[in-house]
Enzyme design. Structure first.
Site, PDB file in Angstrom:
ATOM      1  N   HIS A 124       0.813  -1.221   0.000  1.00  0.00           N
ATOM      2  CA  HIS A 124       0.000   0.000   0.000  1.00  0.00           C
ATOM      3  C   HIS A 124       0.847   1.272   0.000  1.00  0.00           C
ATOM      4  CE1 HIS A 124      -3.765  -2.040   0.341  1.00  0.00           C
ATOM      5  NE2 HIS A 124      -3.508  -2.560   1.526  1.00  0.00           N
ATOM      6  N   ASP A 161      -2.910 -10.420  -2.514  1.00  0.00           N
ATOM      7  CA  ASP A 161      -3.492  -9.876  -1.285  1.00  0.00           C
ATOM      8  C   ASP A 161      -4.942  -9.470  -1.579  1.00  0.00           C
ATOM      9  OD1 ASP A 161      -2.378  -8.455   1.527  1.00  0.00           O
ATOM     10  OD2 ASP A 161      -4.146  -7.492   0.660  1.00  0.00           O
ATOM     11  N   HIS A 163      -6.571  -6.982  -0.637  1.00  0.00           N
ATOM     12  CA  HIS A 163      -6.680  -5.549  -0.868  1.00  0.00           C
ATOM     13  C   HIS A 163      -5.791  -5.142  -2.042  1.00  0.00           C
ATOM     14  CE1 HIS A 163      -7.521  -6.139   3.488  1.00  0.00           C
ATOM     15  NE2 HIS A 163      -8.506  -5.300   3.231  1.00  0.00           N
ATOM     16  N   ASP A 248      -4.930 -12.713   3.215  1.00  0.00           N
ATOM     17  CA  ASP A 248      -6.180 -12.239   3.786  1.00  0.00           C
ATOM     18  C   ASP A 248      -7.387 -12.499   2.897  1.00  0.00           C
ATOM     19  OD1 ASP A 248      -4.948 -10.460   2.088  1.00  0.00           O
ATOM     20  OD2 ASP A 248      -5.080  -8.737   3.423  1.00  0.00           O
TER      21      ASP A 248
END
Length: 357
Positions: A124, A161, A163, A248
């Site tokens: 991120h 991931d 996200h 995740d």
């Protein structure tokens, strides 16, 4: 031979009580790898800290200095969910150091592949912005290092991931030598990663976002993953593959809503390794990103590493494949404390509502 990069000082990155990105994540992984005997089959190495100058190849010097100055004896919020403390800068430098050492050793042929069990995560982190638990973009620094040091001409980053890796996309959006391929739940934090975002300038066509609806069955996810990864690999033909390996998307994870199991992560790993063998001599480095259910994370990492170790084993040597079975549990296990329950609930609500326009 599969390299395994870890340092106990990663545990010193204190994010405060109840924070999802906590030291227990790595403790759970290490304990499970030791219990299963898998750790003994890996080539374990402790990374050294990357100097600020090495980080500044992707992140500006001023940003690196700002992160360092923000790390003090008290917890300090860089944004609404990104926390630093006294030892966070060292942990972040070690995470970058692990990424750079891994790609160095694999690209030099001293390791077949490698996994970096690091924290804080990185995907991120944008060029000058810390967010989503991330300070420096480990996978972006690894890809850039490979290109700058002429160890690779074309690097494929596969980010699974749950996200979207907004930082990695931002860093390489206008470059044609690094292809960024992301599979992520949509809608979900951080609200980037629409399928029409495909790169610009020299990077046009070198970004691909695959959005996955909440509660998508694992079989459907795996079918789409296989088709897209194969298509991208055949068109781009990378000579090095990096994985932003967040776990995740696991069905037990409290911050998302996908249905993957450790078996699914093993199948994804096997596919990537097979494709990398055809164009990149099997050169793959995987870096830990998210994954916040401790049981699901530990078992998924083990399944991932089992496939990597099998691919790296000398031909003719049989490799046992242990069965990793999760005990029966609800997909949304309760948090361990009142503070953790509040934090997880806040993130779940944020993930459902915070979509940028």
């Amino acid at each position: 031979m599969t390299g395994f990069y870890y340092h106990p000082d990663f545990l010193q990155h204190d994010t405060g009580d109840g924070h999802p990105e906590r030291p227990a994540r790595l403790t759970a992984i290490m304990q499970h790898l030791e219990t299963t005997g898998l750790l003994a089959r890996l080539h374990s190495r402790q990374p050294e800290s990357a100097p600020p100058a090495a980080i500044a190849t992707v992140h500006p010097h001023g940003y690196v200095e700002w992160v360092q100055q923000s790390c003090g004896p008290r917890l300090h919020m860089l944004d609404s969910d990104t926390v630093v403390s006294q030892h966070s800068m060292r942990a972040a430098q070690l995470a970058v150091g692990a990424a750079l050492a891994a790609v160095d050793q694999v690209s030099a042929g001293k390791l077949r592949n490698a996994f970096c069990a690091v924290r804080p995560p990185g995907h991120h982190a944008e060029t000058s912005t810390a967010m989503g638990f991330c300070l420096f973009n480990n996978v972006a620094l690894a890809a850039d290092w490979l290109i700058r040091n002429q160890r690779a001409e074309k690097v494929l980053i596969i980010d699974w991931d749950v996200h979207h890796g907004n930082g990695t996309q931002e860093i390489f959006y206008e470059r044609g030598d690094v292809y960024f391929l992301s599979f992520h739940e949509w809608p979900l934090y951080p609200g980037t990663g629409r399928e029409e975002e495909t790169g610009s300038g020299a990077g046009r066509g070198c970004t691909r976002n695959v959005t996955i609806a909440p509660y998508t069955p694992e079989a459907d996810y795996l079918d789409r993953f296989s088709a897209v990864v194969t298509e991208v690999h055949e068109s781009f033909k990378p000579d090095f593959v990096l994985i932003s390996a967040g776990f995740d998307a696991h069905h037990r994870d409290p911050l998302a809503h996908l249905r993957l199991t450790e078996t699914g992560f093993a199948r994804m790993t096997e596919l990537v390794l097979d494709l990398a063998q055809s164009s990149a001599a099997g050169r793959v480095v995987s870096l830990l990103e998210g994954g916040y259910d401790l049981n699901g994370l530990a078992h998924s990492v083990a399944a991932h590493l089992e496939k990597m170790a099998a691919a790296a084993a000398p031909r003719g040597r049989p490799t046992a494949t242990p069965r990793f079975v999760l005990p029966a549990a609800s997909p949304r296990p309760e948090a361990n404390s009142i503070g953790e329950r509040r934090t997880l609930l806040a993130h779940m609500l944020l993930d459902r509502t915070q979509i940028t326009t």
